[in-house]
Scaffold this motif. Structure first.
Motif, short mmCIF file in Angstrom:
data_model
loop_
_atom_site.label_atom_id
_atom_site.label_comp_id
_atom_site.label_asym_id
_atom_site.label_seq_id
_atom_site.Cartn_x
_atom_site.Cartn_y
_atom_site.Cartn_z
N ILE A 1 0.85 -1.19 0.00
CA ILE A 1 0.00 0.00 0.00
C ILE A 1 0.88 1.24 0.00
CG2 ILE A 1 -1.74 1.29 1.29
CD1 ILE A 1 -2.71 -1.46 2.37
N ARG A 2 0.57 2.15 -0.89
CA ARG A 2 1.33 3.40 -1.03
C ARG A 2 0.35 4.56 -1.19
NH1 ARG A 2 6.47 3.29 -2.13
NH2 ARG A 2 6.39 5.27 -3.22
N TYR A 3 0.75 5.69 -0.70
CA TYR A 3 -0.04 6.88 -0.96
C TYR A 3 0.85 7.98 -1.50
CZ TYR A 3 1.34 9.27 3.42
OH TYR A 3 2.02 9.89 4.44
N THR A 4 0.27 8.79 -2.34
CA THR A 4 0.94 9.97 -2.89
C THR A 4 0.02 11.15 -2.66
OG1 THR A 4 1.98 8.62 -4.61
CG2 THR A 4 1.95 11.02 -4.97
N VAL A 5 0.56 12.21 -2.10
CA VAL A 5 -0.20 13.42 -1.84
C VAL A 5 0.24 14.48 -2.83
CG1 VAL A 5 -0.81 15.15 -0.12
CG2 VAL A 5 -0.25 12.84 0.60
N PHE A 6 -0.72 15.11 -3.44
CA PHE A 6 -0.47 16.20 -4.38
C PHE A 6 -0.94 17.49 -3.69
CE2 PHE A 6 -1.29 12.31 -6.67
CZ PHE A 6 -0.22 12.23 -7.55
N ILE A 7 0.02 18.34 -3.34
CA ILE A 7 -0.29 19.56 -2.60
C ILE A 7 0.16 20.77 -3.41
CG2 ILE A 7 0.29 20.94 -0.57
CD1 ILE A 7 0.62 18.36 0.99
N ALA A 8 -0.73 21.74 -3.57
CA ALA A 8 -0.34 23.05 -4.09
C ALA A 8 -0.33 23.98 -2.89
CB ALA A 8 -1.33 23.54 -5.14
N SER A 9 0.84 24.58 -2.62
CA SER A 9 0.98 25.40 -1.43
C SER A 9 2.14 26.36 -1.59
CB SER A 9 1.26 24.50 -0.21
OG SER A 9 1.52 25.26 0.95
N SER A 10 2.03 27.50 -0.93
CA SER A 10 3.14 28.45 -0.89
C SER A 10 4.08 28.16 0.28
CB SER A 10 2.59 29.88 -0.78
OG SER A 10 1.80 30.00 0.41
N ALA A 11 3.80 27.10 1.04
CA ALA A 11 4.62 26.74 2.20
C ALA A 11 6.01 26.30 1.77
CB ALA A 11 3.94 25.64 3.00
N ALA A 12 6.96 26.49 2.67
CA ALA A 12 8.34 26.05 2.43
C ALA A 12 8.42 24.52 2.52
CB ALA A 12 9.26 26.67 3.48
N PRO A 13 9.37 23.91 1.83
CA PRO A 13 9.52 22.44 1.90
C PRO A 13 9.66 21.92 3.33
CG PRO A 13 10.86 23.32 0.11
CD PRO A 13 10.30 24.51 0.87
N THR A 14 10.29 22.67 4.22
CA THR A 14 10.41 22.23 5.61
C THR A 14 9.04 22.18 6.29
OG1 THR A 14 10.90 24.50 6.29
CG2 THR A 14 12.79 23.04 5.91
N GLU A 15 8.15 23.12 5.93
CA GLU A 15 6.80 23.11 6.50
C GLU A 15 6.02 21.91 5.99
OE1 GLU A 15 5.04 27.42 7.12
OE2 GLU A 15 6.00 27.25 5.14
N ILE A 16 6.18 21.58 4.71
CA ILE A 16 5.48 20.43 4.13
C ILE A 16 6.00 19.14 4.76
CG2 ILE A 16 5.04 19.15 1.99
CD1 ILE A 16 3.52 21.85 2.22
N ARG A 17 7.30 19.05 4.98
CA ARG A 17 7.89 17.88 5.63
C ARG A 17 7.33 17.73 7.05
NH1 ARG A 17 12.33 18.34 3.28
NH2 ARG A 17 13.22 19.96 4.60
N ALA A 18 7.25 18.84 7.79
CA ALA A 18 6.69 18.80 9.14
C ALA A 18 5.22 18.41 9.11
CB ALA A 18 6.89 20.16 9.82
N LEU A 19 4.51 18.88 8.10
CA LEU A 19 3.10 18.53 7.93
C LEU A 19 2.95 17.03 7.75
CD1 LEU A 19 0.09 19.21 7.42
CD2 LEU A 19 0.72 19.71 5.03
N ARG A 20 3.74 16.45 6.87
CA ARG A 20 3.66 15.01 6.62
C ARG A 20 3.99 14.22 7.88
NH1 ARG A 20 7.31 11.07 2.82
NH2 ARG A 20 6.16 9.18 3.33
N GLU A 21 5.01 14.63 8.60
CA GLU A 21 5.38 13.93 9.84
C GLU A 21 4.24 13.99 10.85
OE1 GLU A 21 9.06 15.81 10.95
OE2 GLU A 21 10.17 14.83 9.32
N ALA A 22 3.60 15.15 10.97
CA ALA A 22 2.46 15.29 11.90
C ALA A 22 1.31 14.39 11.47
CB ALA A 22 2.03 16.75 11.97
#
Length: 178
Positions: free
Chosen positions: A128-149
């Motif tokens: 099982i795999r998931y891929t998230v497609f996000i359009a955002s002005s957030a920085a890559p570090t914010e997106i990484r923190a989002l995924r971890e959360a």
């Protein structure tokens, strides 16, 4: 409300209200219930949860009528729904802007599983795999923190990663034909 970011503001307020209820002792555990009935003639499974209904069926090659997704497909959909919702919750909590969010889940089901020569093949969805497609002005570090959360707090993702014991019983209902 016309944009996802406006919705995240609404979600942020709902999270704050729920947190206040938890802190005030107003939020207690709740029992979730789903009832499923196999329909005569077609064999479809009618799933009822609260005031909602979902139909599950098999493809024709398994005596179904393809009137709804199969159970393994629904499981992937449930995981995808929960991950998507958890991305929204965590984006609202962390203040990560999202212009759009879409998630795709894939998994393998091998219908040969358990057959002679395929005893070692898992009978359940796997890989099982998931891929998230996000359009955002957030920085890559914010997106990484989002995924971890998200991966820490998604209930269904964690249920599947750390399965729970499931108790079952059969209650025989006598029929006139018995």
């Amino acid at each position: 409300m016309s944009t996802l970011n406006e919705y995240l503001g609404e979600k942020r307020r709902a999270i704050a209200a729920r947190s206040s209820g938890i802190a005030g002792g107003e939020v207690v555990p709740m029992t979730l219930t789903a009832r499923v009935r196999a329909e005569g003639r077609s064999g479809i499974r009618r799933i009822r949860i609260r005031d909602f209904q979902v139909i599950s069926d098999s493809k024709a090659d398994f005596a179904g009528y393809d009137l709804g997704p199969s159970s393994p497909e629904l499981q992937l959909g449930v995981l995808g729904s929960c991950l998507t919702h958890t991305f929204l919750i965590q984006a609202a909590t962390l203040g990560v802007p999202l212009d759009s969010l879409e998630l795709e889940i894939t998994g393998i089901v091998d219908l040969r599983a358990g057959s002679p020569g395929f005893e070692a093949v898992p009978i359940y969805p796997h890989e099982i795999r998931y891929t998230v497609f996000i359009a955002s002005s957030a920085a890559p570090t914010e997106i990484r923190a989002l995924r971890e959360a998200v991966e820490r707090s998604c209930p269904i993702l964690n249920l599947l990663r750390q399965p729970q014991a499931i108790a079952g019983e059969v209650r025989l209902i006598q029929t006139a034909d018995a």
